[in-house]
Write a protein that holds these residues in place. Structure first.
Motif, PDB file in Angstrom:
ATOM      1  N   LEU A  73       0.821  -1.209   0.000  1.00  0.00           N
ATOM      2  CA  LEU A  73       0.000   0.000   0.000  1.00  0.00           C
ATOM      3  C   LEU A  73       0.858   1.263   0.000  1.00  0.00           C
ATOM      4  O   LEU A  73       0.484   2.270  -0.580  1.00  0.00           O
ATOM      5  CB  LEU A  73      -0.946   0.003   1.200  1.00  0.00           C
ATOM      6  N   SER A  74       2.013   1.179   0.617  1.00  0.00           N
ATOM      7  CA  SER A  74       2.893   2.348   0.731  1.00  0.00           C
ATOM      8  C   SER A  74       3.674   2.649  -0.541  1.00  0.00           C
ATOM      9  O   SER A  74       4.302   3.698  -0.633  1.00  0.00           O
ATOM     10  CB  SER A  74       3.883   2.134   1.881  1.00  0.00           C
ATOM     11  N   ARG A  75       3.631   1.773  -1.505  1.00  0.00           N
ATOM     12  CA  ARG A  75       4.457   1.927  -2.707  1.00  0.00           C
ATOM     13  C   ARG A  75       3.896   2.884  -3.755  1.00  0.00           C
ATOM     14  O   ARG A  75       4.548   3.129  -4.750  1.00  0.00           O
ATOM     15  CB  ARG A  75       4.678   0.566  -3.365  1.00  0.00           C
ATOM     16  N   GLY A  76       2.704   3.398  -3.567  1.00  0.00           N
ATOM     17  CA  GLY A  76       2.131   4.285  -4.577  1.00  0.00           C
ATOM     18  C   GLY A  76       1.379   3.494  -5.636  1.00  0.00           C
ATOM     19  O   GLY A  76       1.184   2.295  -5.507  1.00  0.00           O
ATOM     20  N   ARG A  77       0.942   4.182  -6.708  1.00  0.00           N
ATOM     21  CA  ARG A  77       0.136   3.558  -7.767  1.00  0.00           C
ATOM     22  C   ARG A  77      -0.965   2.708  -7.120  1.00  0.00           C
ATOM     23  O   ARG A  77      -1.030   1.502  -7.289  1.00  0.00           O
ATOM     24  CB  ARG A  77       1.001   2.730  -8.702  1.00  0.00           C
ATOM     25  N   ILE A  78      -1.837   3.382  -6.398  1.00  0.00           N
ATOM     26  CA  ILE A  78      -2.780   2.710  -5.501  1.00  0.00           C
ATOM     27  C   ILE A  78      -3.637   1.653  -6.192  1.00  0.00           C
ATOM     28  O   ILE A  78      -3.840   0.577  -5.645  1.00  0.00           O
ATOM     29  CB  ILE A  78      -3.636   3.722  -4.714  1.00  0.00           C
ATOM     30  N   ASP A  79      -4.131   1.919  -7.399  1.00  0.00           N
ATOM     31  CA  ASP A  79      -4.957   0.915  -8.078  1.00  0.00           C
ATOM     32  C   ASP A  79      -4.180  -0.388  -8.266  1.00  0.00           C
ATOM     33  O   ASP A  79      -4.703  -1.480  -8.012  1.00  0.00           O
ATOM     34  CB  ASP A  79      -5.437   1.424  -9.438  1.00  0.00           C
ATOM     35  N   GLU A  80      -2.948  -0.269  -8.710  1.00  0.00           N
ATOM     36  CA  GLU A  80      -2.106  -1.447  -8.935  1.00  0.00           C
ATOM     37  C   GLU A  80      -1.812  -2.167  -7.623  1.00  0.00           C
ATOM     38  O   GLU A  80      -1.891  -3.398  -7.537  1.00  0.00           O
ATOM     39  CB  GLU A  80      -0.796  -1.005  -9.595  1.00  0.00           C
ATOM     40  N   GLN A  81      -1.480  -1.410  -6.586  1.00  0.00           N
ATOM     41  CA  GLN A  81      -1.133  -2.011  -5.299  1.00  0.00           C
ATOM     42  C   GLN A  81      -2.342  -2.674  -4.638  1.00  0.00           C
ATOM     43  O   GLN A  81      -2.208  -3.727  -4.017  1.00  0.00           O
ATOM     44  CB  GLN A  81      -0.510  -0.965  -4.369  1.00  0.00           C
ATOM     45  N   LEU A  82      -3.510  -2.071  -4.784  1.00  0.00           N
ATOM     46  CA  LEU A  82      -4.718  -2.690  -4.219  1.00  0.00           C
ATOM     47  C   LEU A  82      -4.985  -4.042  -4.871  1.00  0.00           C
ATOM     48  O   LEU A  82      -5.413  -4.984  -4.200  1.00  0.00           O
ATOM     49  CB  LEU A  82      -5.926  -1.765  -4.376  1.00  0.00           C
ATOM     50  N   GLY A  83      -4.725  -4.143  -6.162  1.00  0.00           N
ATOM     51  CA  GLY A  83      -4.870  -5.429  -6.846  1.00  0.00           C
ATOM     52  C   GLY A  83      -3.918  -6.478  -6.299  1.00  0.00           C
ATOM     53  O   GLY A  83      -4.294  -7.640  -6.116  1.00  0.00           O
ATOM     54  N   LYS A  84      -2.696  -6.066  -6.019  1.00  0.00           N
ATOM     55  CA  LYS A  84      -1.710  -6.997  -5.445  1.00  0.00           C
ATOM     56  C   LYS A  84      -2.116  -7.419  -4.036  1.00  0.00           C
ATOM     57  O   LYS A  84      -1.986  -8.588  -3.668  1.00  0.00           O
ATOM     58  CB  LYS A  84      -0.324  -6.350  -5.414  1.00  0.00           C
ATOM     59  N   ILE A  85      -2.606  -6.468  -3.255  1.00  0.00           N
ATOM     60  CA  ILE A  85      -3.036  -6.781  -1.892  1.00  0.00           C
ATOM     61  C   ILE A  85      -4.201  -7.774  -1.937  1.00  0.00           C
ATOM     62  O   ILE A  85      -4.226  -8.745  -1.182  1.00  0.00           O
ATOM     63  CB  ILE A  85      -3.431  -5.491  -1.139  1.00  0.00           C
ATOM     64  N   ALA A  86      -5.149  -7.553  -2.827  1.00  0.00           N
ATOM     65  CA  ALA A  86      -6.309  -8.449  -2.938  1.00  0.00           C
ATOM     66  C   ALA A  86      -5.906  -9.842  -3.406  1.00  0.00           C
ATOM     67  O   ALA A  86      -6.628 -10.802  -3.154  1.00  0.00           O
ATOM     68  CB  ALA A  86      -7.342  -7.850  -3.886  1.00  0.00           C
ATOM     69  N   GLY A  87      -4.744  -9.957  -4.050  1.00  0.00           N
ATOM     70  CA  GLY A  87      -4.292 -11.245  -4.565  1.00  0.00           C
ATOM     71  C   GLY A  87      -3.355 -12.003  -3.644  1.00  0.00           C
ATOM     72  O   GLY A  87      -2.838 -13.053  -4.033  1.00  0.00           O
ATOM     73  N   LEU A  88      -3.118 -11.515  -2.448  1.00  0.00           N
ATOM     74  CA  LEU A  88      -2.201 -12.211  -1.533  1.00  0.00           C
ATOM     75  C   LEU A  88      -2.749 -13.589  -1.191  1.00  0.00           C
ATOM     76  O   LEU A  88      -3.950 -13.766  -1.009  1.00  0.00           O
ATOM     77  CB  LEU A  88      -1.982 -11.382  -0.267  1.00  0.00           C
ATOM     78  N   GLU A  89      -1.865 -14.561  -1.090  1.00  0.00           N
ATOM     79  CA  GLU A  89      -2.273 -15.960  -0.935  1.00  0.00           C
ATOM     80  C   GLU A  89      -2.287 -16.503   0.486  1.00  0.00           C
ATOM     81  O   GLU A  89      -3.303 -17.047   0.901  1.00  0.00           O
ATOM     82  CB  GLU A  89      -1.383 -16.853  -1.815  1.00  0.00           C
ATOM     83  N   PRO A  90      -1.214 -16.441   1.237  1.00  0.00           N
ATOM     84  CA  PRO A  90      -1.265 -17.115   2.546  1.00  0.00           C
ATOM     85  C   PRO A  90      -2.385 -16.538   3.424  1.00  0.00           C
ATOM     86  O   PRO A  90      -2.660 -15.332   3.391  1.00  0.00           O
ATOM     87  CB  PRO A  90       0.096 -16.815   3.168  1.00  0.00           C
ATOM     88  N   LEU A  91      -3.020 -17.403   4.198  1.00  0.00           N
ATOM     89  CA  LEU A  91      -4.133 -16.992   5.049  1.00  0.00           C
ATOM     90  C   LEU A  91      -3.752 -15.818   5.934  1.00  0.00           C
ATOM     91  O   LEU A  91      -4.512 -14.853   6.061  1.00  0.00           O
ATOM     92  CB  LEU A  91      -4.628 -18.166   5.904  1.00  0.00           C
TER      93      LEU A  91
END
Length: 132
Positions: A73-91
């Motif tokens: 989330l801190s890396r900027g490009r919020i749309d892109e980062q939100l997609g990565k956050i939503a795709g995290l795998e481990p529980l």
């Protein structure tokens, strides 16, 4: 409106405690959790979340700045980062992502409500506290 969207907004608005939200999220089937995170991502984008919301979101979610969702989330490009956050795998990472996205939605939606909806609006999720 569907029940899940209403519930997510209740968590974001503080109408239900975060502990209840995490318990609800943990109780979902493994394949449902990424769907919920994608839904939260969409809500955050719609609420116009900003990269500048990251530090407060991380703090309020109780995450360390070194946790993966916080770093993303801190890396900027919020749309892109939100997609990565939503795709995290481990529980454990998904649970952190859930907490972070709920808080981010809370911050962004509060700003939207204050700026654009202070004189009233037709957003159904802004009427939740009135329907209970």
């Amino acid at each position: 409106m569907n029940e899940r969207d209403a519930l997510l907004n209740e968590f974001a608005q503080g109408l239900r405690p975060m502990s209840e939200g995490v318990a609800w999220f943990d109780g979902l089937r493994e394949e449902e959790q990424p769907e919920v995170l994608r839904c939260l991502r969409h809500h955050c984008v719609q609420a116009r979340a900003l990269t500048e919301d990251a530090p407060e979101s991380i703090r309020r979610a109780g995450l360390r700045p070194t946790h993966t969702p916080a770093v993303l989330l801190s890396r900027g490009r919020i749309d892109e980062q939100l997609g990565k956050i939503a795709g995290l795998e481990p529980l454990d990472e998904r649970r952190k992502a859930f907490r972070l996205l709920i808080v981010l939605l809370s911050i962004a939606d509060r700003r939207r409500r204050d700026r654009f909806c202070s004189d009233g609006c037709g957003h159904w999720w802004h009427q939740l506290s009135q329907t209970e």
